[in-house]
Design a protein around this motif. Structure first.
Motif, PDB file in Angstrom:
ATOM      1  N   CYS A  15     -19.936  21.089   9.186  1.00  0.00           N
ATOM      2  CA  CYS A  15     -21.210  21.685   9.617  1.00  0.00           C
ATOM      3  C   CYS A  15     -22.366  20.693   9.551  1.00  0.00           C
ATOM      4  O   CYS A  15     -23.495  21.036   9.930  1.00  0.00           O
ATOM      5  CB  CYS A  15     -21.545  22.905   8.756  1.00  0.00           C
ATOM      6  SG  CYS A  15     -20.375  24.262   8.896  1.00  0.00           S
ATOM      7  N   CYS A  73     -26.054  22.108   9.867  1.00  0.00           N
ATOM      8  CA  CYS A  73     -26.205  22.830  11.155  1.00  0.00           C
ATOM      9  C   CYS A  73     -27.525  22.481  11.824  1.00  0.00           C
ATOM     10  O   CYS A  73     -28.175  23.338  12.437  1.00  0.00           O
ATOM     11  CB  CYS A  73     -26.071  24.335  10.958  1.00  0.00           C
ATOM     12  SG  CYS A  73     -24.454  24.846  10.342  1.00  0.00           S
ATOM     13  N   CYS A  79     -23.662  27.639   7.747  1.00  0.00           N
ATOM     14  CA  CYS A  79     -22.259  27.235   7.774  1.00  0.00           C
ATOM     15  C   CYS A  79     -21.414  28.379   7.228  1.00  0.00           C
ATOM     16  O   CYS A  79     -21.519  28.735   6.056  1.00  0.00           O
ATOM     17  CB  CYS A  79     -22.059  25.967   6.947  1.00  0.00           C
ATOM     18  SG  CYS A  79     -20.390  25.270   7.088  1.00  0.00           S
ATOM     19  N   CYS A 109     -20.547  26.339  12.143  1.00  0.00           N
ATOM     20  CA  CYS A 109     -21.971  26.679  12.186  1.00  0.00           C
ATOM     21  C   CYS A 109     -22.186  27.955  12.985  1.00  0.00           C
ATOM     22  O   CYS A 109     -21.649  28.120  14.089  1.00  0.00           O
ATOM     23  CB  CYS A 109     -22.768  25.527  12.816  1.00  0.00           C
ATOM     24  SG  CYS A 109     -23.034  24.131  11.709  1.00  0.00           S
ATOM     25  N   CYS A 112     -25.336  29.539  14.567  1.00  0.00           N
ATOM     26  CA  CYS A 112     -26.725  29.202  14.868  1.00  0.00           C
ATOM     27  C   CYS A 112     -27.609  30.437  14.747  1.00  0.00           C
ATOM     28  O   CYS A 112     -27.280  31.511  15.262  1.00  0.00           O
ATOM     29  CB  CYS A 112     -26.836  28.606  16.270  1.00  0.00           C
ATOM     30  SG  CYS A 112     -25.777  27.147  16.507  1.00  0.00           S
ATOM     31  N   THR A 128     -22.698  21.874  15.810  1.00  0.00           N
ATOM     32  CA  THR A 128     -23.596  21.834  14.647  1.00  0.00           C
ATOM     33  C   THR A 128     -25.002  22.280  15.031  1.00  0.00           C
ATOM     34  O   THR A 128     -25.973  21.877  14.418  1.00  0.00           O
ATOM     35  CB  THR A 128     -23.638  20.397  14.079  1.00  0.00           C
ATOM     36  OG1 THR A 128     -24.066  19.491  15.101  1.00  0.00           O
ATOM     37  CG2 THR A 128     -22.267  19.980  13.549  1.00  0.00           C
TER      38      THR A 128
END
Length: 797
Positions: free
Chosen positions: A592, A600, A606, A611, A613, A622
């Protein structure tokens, strides 16, 4: 066909052995050979007596390959399969007429026997050919109500003309004739005494007609067309009361009265129905008190008239369709244009029926019949009669172009002599309760030829025929069949060796995990109140009640416990570094970390090593991509500086190449044509403006489009800026003062004008008011008074 069946069987076995972990055969809890066969068509039963003698019982119901691997000899395996065998397969004929016309064959094969195991499919194929020069029987059924009087004149020589045209299509043609009006009863016909002999009495347009009748068979099918013309010339129209006609009564009688009409078995049967109005349907007869439904039988009396016309109701569409199909009759509706749509709807409910538009005076009837016959010969459609409810049939048609058409049982646009084929898939859903064999028939619509199919259900095991009652193997208190014992009530155990209530046997409940549960969880046998678990190819079954195993845990992408744990009694025990119900969630976070070293990219969390978002618009492994994020322009600015101008925080080549992997395109003029592109700009160290756009493509690549050089301009003079600002302020002040002065001046002028106007009005009023008149003085002389005879001294008084 046999190879296809073997391939399907192997596919089924592979499916059952797949990573799904479910073997339908062993998990079906079959207690007999017959139960095993009903679970799935891939299941087999081992009838070998010494099969499964171990501490763990091996299920006798399993895949055939598994049973052999576990020591069951092939001769003891019960594994029936579905199959088809042809009993009669006479080749197709090429021509219909001639000395052997009654031996003409248009469908092949003619008889088939099927052995069906429930759930298992088998296939067979059949071919159909419209042979050339096939005999034709045509029965002309005409509406003789009053509105058809001009049509009757038109067909006076129909027989000769029709025989001539049909002679171009077949050398063996016969023609018959019948007529109909309606039921001779109220409210369908005129029943008053004065209309009994002549329903046209007192009718000015047509003075003479015959009494109404239901159906009258006039001429049996014959090849002497002159007879047809003679009979037609004898006909006189009749008159009924309501608009609909009794044509469906006539159609049914023409279909079922085979001997009197003269239908031949080896010929096409065409029934041409001509009318200019709609027909009466079932239940219309109740208007006249007829409550008895039509029985579908022939009721022509010695005069060849329909004797049950006033006794039974009109036939239903379903009954018509059944009788027409039963007697292989193609029905052709020849109706006027006004009623075409109504009869077109009837054709959807009555198989083998077509509709053509008839001229008002039947002038086009010959061409109509020829066209209808050609249309009938241009298509083949299969029907199934006596279809068993527990058997599924699916058809695939292969027409003249050779392309298989799944789900279709008809071919169209054929030429006479073409051969088409159909593949038929058959599957028995279950075994008939009565256990008897079944039959059904497949035939093309309107053909005499048919395929007879006999069905034998494979629901019993052959080993059941050698069952031994009170076998010594079963302690003489049970039946030994197919390798196992079926104990008498009150006895249990693999060999009926235990008895309920014995001191050595507590209760059957000792083999149940809880009240209402199955014995040994359905995965073992209760031998003297102790569970002996079955063996399984997927792993170990264990526990006091066979309730545990090491293969029934949850899976991830088909892998048990995701491959990161062990299955312990239905629960995944995860290895270090993994969590979750199926151990698919990794606790590792290194994947991540983005290239900039943030988790991230600072835009997500993570979860399970991936990841998720949280920043709107962010994506990527990421969360490194986010054109709409507030810091997107700032992040990409550093890449523009280091990649294009070798400046900025990332000027180090290794750092720049590692973090800035986006594609950069330089242009002279920057245009933002892409709707998703974000425009970014920043000020450089030398006070220039750098512009670029940032967008993400569907391929996942980021694209930066930047100016080749920053936009620069000269710095403004501060003193000049000050002078411009001060001058602008002064100018604005002067302009405002001038506007104010102008407004005041205009206002004063307007006030002065109003003052002058008021003053003028005041003068006028003083001049005309008598109170404001100036006094007038008058002077008299002495001489003026002498006239009065007196003398005055003095002046004025």
């Amino acid at each position: 066909m046999w190879r296809a069946a073997v391939c399907c069987l192997l596919l089924l076995e592979n499916f059952l052995r797949s990573a799904q972990g479910l073997n339908l055969c062993t998990s079906g809890r079959a207690t007999s050979c017959e139960d095993c066969l009903m679970i799935h068509p891939s299941c087999a039963w081992c009838a070998q007596e010494d099969f499964g003698r171990s501490t763990s019982l091996t299920s006798r119901c399993d895949l055939s390959l598994n049973l052999q691997k576990r020591g069951c000899e092939a001769r003891f395996i019960e594994f029936p399969t579905s199959s088809a065998s042809i009993l009669q397969n006479t080749p197709l004929s090429s021509k219909g007429s001639g000395s052997a016309q009654y031996d003409v064959v248009q469908i092949m094969p003619q008889k088939i026997s099927l052995n069906l195991r429930p759930g298992d499919q088998t296939w067979f194929s059949l071919q159909v050919r419209q042979v050339e020069d096939y005999p034709v029987d045509l029965y002309y059924l005409m509406d003789l109500s009053l509105s058809m009087k001009d049509d009757l004149v038109t067909i006076l020589n129909l027989g000769t003309k029709l025989a001539h045209e049909m002679g171009k299509l077949t050398s063996n043609f016969r023609l018959g004739f019948g007529s109909f009006v309606d039921k001779n009863m109220s409210p369908f016909s005129y029943t008053a005494p004065k209309y009994q002999e002549n329903p046209c009495n007192e009718y000015k347009l047509f003075q003479r007609c015959v009494p109404s009748f239901g159906f009258r068979h006039i001429l049996p099918l014959t090849d002497k067309v002159d007879r047809f013309n003679e009979e037609v010339q004898k006909q006189v129209v009749s008159r009924n009361r309501d608009a609909p006609e009794g044509g469906f009564d006539a159609i049914l009688q023409a279909a079922v009265c085979q001997e009197k009409i003269g239908w031949r078995k080896g010929a096409y049967h065409l029934l041409v129905f001509t009318t200019d109005d709609v027909p009466h349907l079932a239940l219309d007869g109740r208007l006249g008190g007829l409550v008895q439904p039509h029985d579908g039988q022939c009721h022509l009396d010695e005069r060849n008239e329909y004797s049950a016309s006033t006794k039974m109701d009109y036939p239903s569409l379903a009954l018509l369709g059944e009788k027409l199909a039963e007697n292989n009759i193609f029905l052709i509706f020849a109706v006027t244009k006004r009623f075409y749509v109504i009869y077109k709807n009837f054709t959807a409910l009555i198989p083998g029926t077509t509709v053509e538009i008839l001229d008002q005076d039947s002038k086009n009837v010959i061409q109509l019949i020829v066209n209808a016959y050609s249309n009938i010969r241009s298509k083949v459609e299969l029907t199934v009669s006596d279809h068993p409810e527990d058997i599924n049939l699916s058809f695939t048609a292969t027409c003249q172009d050779g392309t298989p058409l799944p789900g279709l049982r008809r071919c169209a646009d054929l030429k006479i002599g073409d051969t088409v084929s159909f593949n038929v898939s058959v599957e028995a859903r279950s075994c008939p309760s009565h256990g008897a064999d079944q039959t059904f028939t497949i035939k093309p619509v309107g053909f005499k030829d048919r395929l007879e199919v006999a069905v034998h259900h494979k629901c019993d095991c052959s080993c059941s025929s050698t069952a031994q009652i009170n076998s010594s193997t079963c302690s003489s208190i049970g039946t030994h069949t197919c390798g196992i014992c079926h104990c008498e009530p009150g006895h249990l155990g693999a060999r009926c060796e235990c008895q309920e209530g014995d001191s050595s046997s507590v209760q059957l409940g000792d083999c149940r995990e809880a009240e209402g549960k199955q014995l040994c969880s359905g995965r073992g046998e209760c031998s003297c109140n102790q569970c002996v678990c079955y063996e399984s190819e997927f792993g170990k079954i264990y526990g006091s009640f066979c309730e545990c195993d090491d293969f029934s845990c949850t899976r991830h992408k088909g892998v048990l416990c995701s491959g990161h744990g062990e299955c312990d009694c239905g629960e995944c025990k995860c290895h270090a570094g993994f969590i979750g119900d199926n151990c698919n969630c990794s606790t590792e976070t290194s994947s991540c970390i983005s290239d900039d070293g943030n988790m991230c990219s600072g835009r997500g969390n993570c979860v399970c090593g991936h990841c998720q978002c949280t920043e709107p618009g962010a994506f990527g492994d990421t969360c490194e991509k986010c054109p709409t994020c507030p810091d997107a322009c700032g992040t990409k600015r550093e890449c523009i500086e280091c990649r294009l101008f070798n400046s900025g925080r990332l000027a180090d080549n290794q750092t720049c190449q590692r973090l800035c992997k986006d594609k950069i395109v330089t242009v002279e003029n920057l245009e933002t044509k892409e709707p998703d592109a974000v425009l970014c700009l920043y000020k450089t160290d030398n006070d220039c403006v750098m512009k670029f756009t940032y967008s993400e493509h569907a391929s996942g690549l980021s694209l930066l489009t930047a100016l080749a050089e920053p936009e620069c301009g000269g710095a403004p003079d501060a003193f000049m800026v000050l002078l411009v600002v001060v001058g602008s302020i002064l100018l604005i002040g002067i302009v405002l003062l001038a506007i104010w002065k102008l407004v005041i001046t205009i206002h004063d002028h307007q006030e002065f004008a109003r003052f002058q106007s008021a003053r003028s009005r005041a003068r006028y009023e003083m001049a005309s008011n008598p109170l404001y008149k100036q006094p007038v003085s008058t002077h008299f002389l002495e001489s003026d008074f002498s006239m009065f005879g007196k003398s005055y001294n003095g002046g004025v008084h």
